[in-house]
Design an enzyme around this catalytic site. Structure first.
Site, PDB file in Angstrom:
ATOM      1  N   SER A   1      16.724  58.900  57.868  1.00  0.00           N
ATOM      2  CA  SER A   1      17.234  57.552  58.166  1.00  0.00           C
ATOM      3  C   SER A   1      18.644  57.361  57.602  1.00  0.00           C
ATOM      4  O   SER A   1      19.543  56.841  58.273  1.00  0.00           O
ATOM      5  CB  SER A   1      16.314  56.496  57.550  1.00  0.00           C
ATOM      6  OG  SER A   1      15.065  56.495  58.188  1.00  0.00           O
TER       7      SER A   1
ATOM      8  N   SER B   1      10.082  46.581  62.502  1.00  0.00           N
ATOM      9  CA  SER B   1      10.849  47.740  62.957  1.00  0.00           C
ATOM     10  C   SER B   1      12.258  47.720  62.390  1.00  0.00           C
ATOM     11  O   SER B   1      13.064  46.845  62.710  1.00  0.00           O
ATOM     12  CB  SER B   1      10.926  47.768  64.487  1.00  0.00           C
ATOM     13  OG  SER B   1      11.886  48.729  64.887  1.00  0.00           O
ATOM     14  N   ALA B   2      12.536  48.719  61.556  1.00  0.00           N
ATOM     15  CA  ALA B   2      13.886  48.847  61.009  1.00  0.00           C
ATOM     16  C   ALA B   2      14.880  49.214  62.106  1.00  0.00           C
ATOM     17  O   ALA B   2      16.072  48.890  62.014  1.00  0.00           O
ATOM     18  CB  ALA B   2      13.906  49.903  59.910  1.00  0.00           C
TER      19      ALA B   2
ATOM     20  N   ASP C   1       5.652  56.448  58.877  1.00  0.00           N
ATOM     21  CA  ASP C   1       5.738  57.821  59.400  1.00  0.00           C
ATOM     22  C   ASP C   1       4.753  58.764  58.708  1.00  0.00           C
ATOM     23  O   ASP C   1       4.638  59.932  59.090  1.00  0.00           O
ATOM     24  CB  ASP C   1       7.164  58.357  59.229  1.00  0.00           C
ATOM     25  CG  ASP C   1       8.143  57.637  60.150  1.00  0.00           C
ATOM     26  OD1 ASP C   1       7.704  57.108  61.193  1.00  0.00           O
ATOM     27  OD2 ASP C   1       9.342  57.601  59.825  1.00  0.00           O
TER      28      ASP C   1
END
Ligand code: S3P
Length: 451
Positions: free
Chosen positions: A30, A174-175, A327
């Site tokens: 990320s 949701s990022a 995840d």
């Protein structure tokens, strides 16, 4: 279409004991995506060390280069010269993000509001994933959209002459959606705000502040966060040292817990609280995970983890923990297959729209390898076999990975503690996020090989 559609490479894992070693995991995915994006956008030079050189991140780098940034590597350091905020160039052709939802969705926000056409394509997995969650707020900002049915790729975006700032309440945790709206706000006059009822990873907020954006975050008494960004400000190049990826760490970590007699040290792991749900959960299950030398590095919490073989017991994982370990459910499900009793995981609806339908892919893989589990609409329960007896697949039938790196790695970890080997139909896809996985696991003593 990217290469993975054709070239499946099966792999198999066998029971292994006493994993040992001292390893360092590559950079967080990320943060690496964002380092390339913000470095490519900011004025001046950005230097990045510890970047994850996985296929997903490299595709983001190529996209930034196609929009005017220059990227080069000097020894271990990536050096980026950015365009300056508001100065991205129209790419000559479609931007291909391969397997990467983060690269694709964040870049849709970053360039979608520009007054030119940008086309987004990806592999078969990415082309099945919903883009409406990002495209909908962009439409509100004035972006014209051409997409396949269901707002799927290929997608072409064209921004208005001047984009309209919005206040957007993110409808799902949701990022990627939060970040896409904020990045669109960078090239929009006035204040763009995002209201986030459930906190997700906050790398975009932290890193944009580091690059000099006028961004502030207010958290209400109910935990609802409001993030405000003033558009069209200057961003300036930074030095970024990317800490190790906790989501990749999850694989050797669970392997060390499951393989009897293991003792493994994993160094330099990002410990941002929006990412540590798995560690908390595995500890509650009885996992021996020691957090050593907690420290701050580049504004992020980082630590080393010492992990020892442990007897796990099943628990009920609180659904509100899901965003901090979204995840990690596939590998947690694998750990649960060796825990005493039942593990129940709820609040998993977002798993249906990852690189694969992860809830279904995990349940099918567990069943194929003899695990007693139940798949619900948004939950999974697993009844474990601590001795691994009867687990695995003696016939060598392979788990279908559906172009999903985390499904591939999770089931290879499962094979390390199962009576019979566990086979996956593809390990090539692992290179999207964790190119060193096979080698690193081999160094620890894990019996994993291509077949
Ligand atoms: C990511 C956000 C999460 C996560 C993904 C990376 C990010 O996706 O699953 O691997 O870097 O912003 P969602 O935003 O879809 O939850």
């Amino acid at each position: 279409m990217t290469a993975h559609a054709q070239t499946l490479r099966p792999a198999r894992a066998r029971r292994s004991t006493a994993l040992s070693g001292d390893i360092r995991i590559a950079g967080d995915k990320s943060i690496s995506h964002r380092a390339f994006m913000f470095g490519g956008l900011a004025r001046g030079e950005t230097r990045i060390t510890g970047l994850l050189e996985g296929e997903d991140v490299l595709n983001t780098g190529k996209a930034m280069a196609a929009m005017g940034a220059t990227l080069r590597k000097e020894d271990d350091c990536w050096v980026i010269n950015g365009t300056g905020n508001g100065c991205l160039l129209a790419p000559d052709g479609p931007l291909d993000f391969g397997n990467a939802g983060t690269g694709c969705r964040l870049t849709m926000g970053l360039v979608g509001v520009y007054d030119f056409d940008t086309t987004f394509v990806g592999d078969a997995s990415l082309s099945r994933r919903p883009m409406g969650r990002v495209i909908d707020p962009l439409r509100l900002m004035g972006v014209q959209v051409t997409a396949q049915p269901g707002d799927r790729l290929p997608v072409t975006l064209r921004g208005p002459r001047v984009a309209a700032p919005i206040a957007y309440r993110v409808p799902m945790p949701s990022a990627q959606v939060k970040s896409a709206v904020l990045l669109a706000g960078l090239n929009t006059p006035g204040i763009t705000s995002v209201i986030e009822p459930v906190m997700t990873r906050d790398h975009t907020e932290k890193m944009l502040q580091g690059f000099g954006a006028a961004l502030d975050v207010e958290t209400g008494p109910d935990g609802v966060r409001t993030i405000r960004l003033e558009g069209q400000g200057a961003l300036t190049g930074q030095h970024i040292d990317v800490p190790g990826d906790p989501s990749s760490t999850a694989f050797p970590l669970v392997a060390a817990l499951l393989a009897d007699g293991s003792d493994v040290l994993i160094r330099n792991v990002l410990m941002n609280p929006t990412r540590t749900g798995l560690i908390q959960t595995l500890r509650e299950m009885g996992g021996s995970i020691e957090v050593l030398d907690p420290r701050l590095a580049g504004g992020e919490d980082v630590a080393d983890l010492r992990v020892r073989g442990s007897r796990l017991k099943g628990i009920t994982v609180p659904p509100d923990r899901a965003p901090s370990m979204i995840d990690e459910y596939p590998v947690l499900a694998v750990a649960s297959a060796f825990a005493e009793g039942e593990t129940v995981m709820r609040g998993l609806d977002e798993l249906r729209v990852k690189e694969s339908d992860r809830l279904a892919a995990v349940a099918r893989g567990l069943e194929l390898n003899g695990v007693d589990c139940t798949e619900g609409e948004d939950w999974l329960s697993v009844r474990g076999r601590p001795d691994g007896k009867g687990l695995g697949n003696a016939k060598g039938e392979a788990v279908a990975t559906h172009l999903d790196h985390r499904i591939a790695m999770s089931f290879l970890i499962m094979g390390l503690a199962s009576q019979h080997p566990v086979t996956v139909d593809d390990c090539a896809i692992i290179a999207t996020s964790f190119p060193e996985f096979m080698q690193l696991m081999g160094e620890l003593g894990a019996a994993i090989e291509e077949v």
